[in-house]
Design an enzyme around this catalytic site. Structure first.
Site, PDB file in Angstrom:
ATOM      1  N   CYS A   6       0.934  -1.204  -0.072  1.00  0.00           N
ATOM      2  CA  CYS A   6       0.098   0.017   0.254  1.00  0.00           C
ATOM      3  C   CYS A   6       0.973   0.999  -0.043  1.00  0.00           C
ATOM      4  O   CYS A   6       1.873   1.205   0.653  1.00  0.00           O
ATOM      5  CB  CYS A   6      -1.048  -0.133   1.104  1.00  0.00           C
ATOM      6  SG  CYS A   6      -2.004   1.587   1.314  1.00  0.00           S
ATOM      7  N   HIS A  37      -9.375  -3.031  -2.809  1.00  0.00           N
ATOM      8  CA  HIS A  37      -8.413  -2.401  -1.896  1.00  0.00           C
ATOM      9  C   HIS A  37      -8.722  -0.866  -1.928  1.00  0.00           C
ATOM     10  O   HIS A  37      -8.550  -0.263  -0.897  1.00  0.00           O
ATOM     11  CB  HIS A  37      -6.746  -2.608  -2.812  1.00  0.00           C
ATOM     12  CG  HIS A  37      -5.706  -1.931  -1.813  1.00  0.00           C
ATOM     13  ND1 HIS A  37      -4.823  -2.540  -1.262  1.00  0.00           N
ATOM     14  CD2 HIS A  37      -5.487  -0.844  -1.516  1.00  0.00           C
ATOM     15  CE1 HIS A  37      -3.860  -1.983  -0.774  1.00  0.00           C
ATOM     16  NE2 HIS A  37      -4.312  -0.522  -0.991  1.00  0.00           N
ATOM     17  N   GLU A  38      -9.048  -0.085  -2.758  1.00  0.00           N
ATOM     18  CA  GLU A  38      -9.498   0.913  -2.779  1.00  0.00           C
ATOM     19  C   GLU A  38     -10.727   1.429  -2.124  1.00  0.00           C
ATOM     20  O   GLU A  38     -10.629   2.385  -1.317  1.00  0.00           O
ATOM     21  CB  GLU A  38      -9.401   1.933  -4.187  1.00  0.00           C
ATOM     22  CG  GLU A  38      -7.991   1.803  -4.986  1.00  0.00           C
ATOM     23  CD  GLU A  38      -6.772   2.079  -4.426  1.00  0.00           C
ATOM     24  OE1 GLU A  38      -6.720   2.761  -3.486  1.00  0.00           O
ATOM     25  OE2 GLU A  38      -5.810   1.258  -4.547  1.00  0.00           O
ATOM     26  N   HIS A  61     -10.404   1.378   1.579  1.00  0.00           N
ATOM     27  CA  HIS A  61      -9.676   2.686   2.116  1.00  0.00           C
ATOM     28  C   HIS A  61     -10.901   3.684   2.446  1.00  0.00           C
ATOM     29  O   HIS A  61     -10.868   4.337   3.589  1.00  0.00           O
ATOM     30  CB  HIS A  61      -8.941   3.377   1.121  1.00  0.00           C
ATOM     31  CG  HIS A  61      -7.343   2.842   1.106  1.00  0.00           C
ATOM     32  ND1 HIS A  61      -6.632   2.712   2.514  1.00  0.00           N
ATOM     33  CD2 HIS A  61      -6.474   2.459   0.106  1.00  0.00           C
ATOM     34  CE1 HIS A  61      -5.708   2.073   2.122  1.00  0.00           C
ATOM     35  NE2 HIS A  61      -5.375   2.132   0.833  1.00  0.00           N
TER      36      HIS A  61
HETATM   37  C1  UDB Z   1       0.032   0.192  -5.339  1.00  0.00           C
HETATM   38  N1  UDB Z   1       1.412  -1.020  -6.602  1.00  0.00           N
HETATM   39  O1  UDB Z   1      -0.078   1.143  -6.193  1.00  0.00           O
HETATM   40  F1  UDB Z   1      -0.039  -6.626  -9.589  1.00  0.00           F
HETATM   41  F2  UDB Z   1       1.885  -4.277 -12.735  1.00  0.00           F
HETATM   42  C2  UDB Z   1       1.156  -0.762  -5.369  1.00  0.00           C
HETATM   43  C3  UDB Z   1       2.238  -0.234  -4.693  1.00  0.00           C
HETATM   44  C4  UDB Z   1       1.957   0.007  -3.255  1.00  0.00           C
HETATM   45  C5  UDB Z   1       3.354  -1.173  -4.471  1.00  0.00           C
HETATM   46  C6  UDB Z   1       2.744   0.864  -5.309  1.00  0.00           C
HETATM   47  C7  UDB Z   1       1.213  -2.357  -7.314  1.00  0.00           C
HETATM   48  O2  UDB Z   1       0.779  -3.263  -6.625  1.00  0.00           O
HETATM   49  N2  UDB Z   1       1.454  -2.526  -8.490  1.00  0.00           N
HETATM   50  C8  UDB Z   1       0.990  -3.419  -9.369  1.00  0.00           C
HETATM   51  C9  UDB Z   1       0.553  -4.623  -9.056  1.00  0.00           C
HETATM   52  C10 UDB Z   1       0.238  -5.874  -9.866  1.00  0.00           C
HETATM   53  C11 UDB Z   1       0.685  -5.461 -11.240  1.00  0.00           C
HETATM   54  C12 UDB Z   1       1.467  -4.410 -11.560  1.00  0.00           C
HETATM   55  C13 UDB Z   1       1.834  -3.263 -10.616  1.00  0.00           C
HETATM   56  N3  UDB Z   1      -1.089  -0.204  -4.540  1.00  0.00           N
HETATM   57  C14 UDB Z   1      -2.058   0.913  -4.381  1.00  0.00           C
HETATM   58  C15 UDB Z   1      -2.279   1.408  -3.237  1.00  0.00           C
HETATM   59  O3  UDB Z   1      -1.874   1.383  -2.032  1.00  0.00           O
HETATM   60  N4  UDB Z   1      -3.652   1.911  -3.048  1.00  0.00           N
HETATM   61  O4  UDB Z   1      -4.255   2.544  -1.944  1.00  0.00           O
HETATM   62  C16 UDB Z   1      -1.447  -1.111  -3.641  1.00  0.00           C
HETATM   63  C17 UDB Z   1      -2.105  -2.115  -4.716  1.00  0.00           C
HETATM   64  C18 UDB Z   1      -2.022  -3.785  -3.905  1.00  0.00           C
HETATM   65  C19 UDB Z   1      -3.069  -4.519  -4.508  1.00  0.00           C
HETATM   66  C20 UDB Z   1      -3.992  -3.591  -5.113  1.00  0.00           C
HETATM   67  C21 UDB Z   1      -3.644  -2.068  -4.833  1.00  0.00           C
HETATM   68 ZN    ZN Z   2      -3.602   1.221  -0.028  1.00  0.00          ZN
END
Ligand code: UDB
Ligand code: ZN
Length: 184
Positions: free
Chosen positions: A110, A153-154, A157
């Site tokens: 996250c 996930h969003e 939140h």
């Molecule tokens: C993310 N990114 O943005 F399965 F190509 C995460 C971070 C925290 C590692 C930056 C991510 O999971 N990227 C990803 C995943 C894949 C394939 C790919 C890139 N989040 C968003 C967040 O914290 N929103 O509140 C966490 C993700 C974990 C699962 C869904 C959201």
């Molecule tokens: Zn998150």
């Protein structure tokens, strides 16, 4: 421009609150914030800007992660079939979901969590989401695979729920019943 400095971290009270519905039509400020959340994600996936501003490549962001307790999310990712999911949404709501579950075998992270939390996060394999998009039109989205995981996930939140709340405490890597693996 939003950067990681604007993203609140674990311990900030906004991450544990029930966010408020946005009155429709949203204010100019609310529309501008939603657009800047979308721009943040797009910037965070741009290699040059990642280096310059020390961003983490994000696929989703919810307003409470900016300390704003309103029901607004942005999502930006491409799925396994190269379909683009580029959304800024007000008041997203899961109106139905599958019985089947799904999970990322390597777990979740996250943008608001600066540590690794190992374990499997069970999600619904398929969801239907209703919301108002950034053009202020009602939308109904049918999601599966990685997009379904990101939206859950969003939306969590917005309800003060963190991904690790779903991890089995006794056996973090236990495969949930009736669950399919989603590859990244
Ligand atoms: C993310 N990114 O943005 F399965 F190509 C995460 C971070 C925290 C590692 C930056 C991510 O999971 N990227 C990803 C995943 C894949 C394939 C790919 C890139 N989040 C968003 C967040 O914290 N929103 O509140 C966490 C993700 C974990 C699962 C869904 C959201
Ligand atoms: Zn998150």
């Amino acid at each position: 421009m939003l950067t990681m400095k604007d993203v609140v971290r674990e311990g900030h009270p906004s991450l544990r609150k029930q966010a408020k519905e946005v009155a429709i039509p949203p204010t100019k400020e609310e529309i501008a914030l939603l657009k800047s959340m979308q721009t943040f994600l797009s910037n965070s996936q741009d290699e040059e800007l990642v280096e310059k501003y020390d961003l983490r490549p994000g696929v989703g962001l919810a307003a409470p992660q900016l300390g704003v307790e309103k029901r607004m999310i942005a999502v930006l990712l491409t799925d396994d079939k190269d379909r683009l999911y580029d959304y800024g949404l007000f008041n997203p709501k899961i109106v139905s979901h599958s019985v089947e579950k799904s999970y990322l075998p390597s777990g979740e992270g996250c943008l608001s969590v600066d540590r690794e939390v190992p374990g499997i996060v069970p999600r619904y394999a398929r969801i239907t989401v209703k919301a108002i998009n950034s053009d202020l039109e009602p939308v109904k989205l049918r999601l599966r695979g990685l997009p379904a995981i990101v939206f859950q996930h969003e939306i969590d939140h917005l309800n003060g729920v963190m991904f690790y709340d779903h991890i089995n405490e006794d056996d973090p890597f236990a495969i949930p019943e009736n669950a399919v693996e989603v590859d990244r």
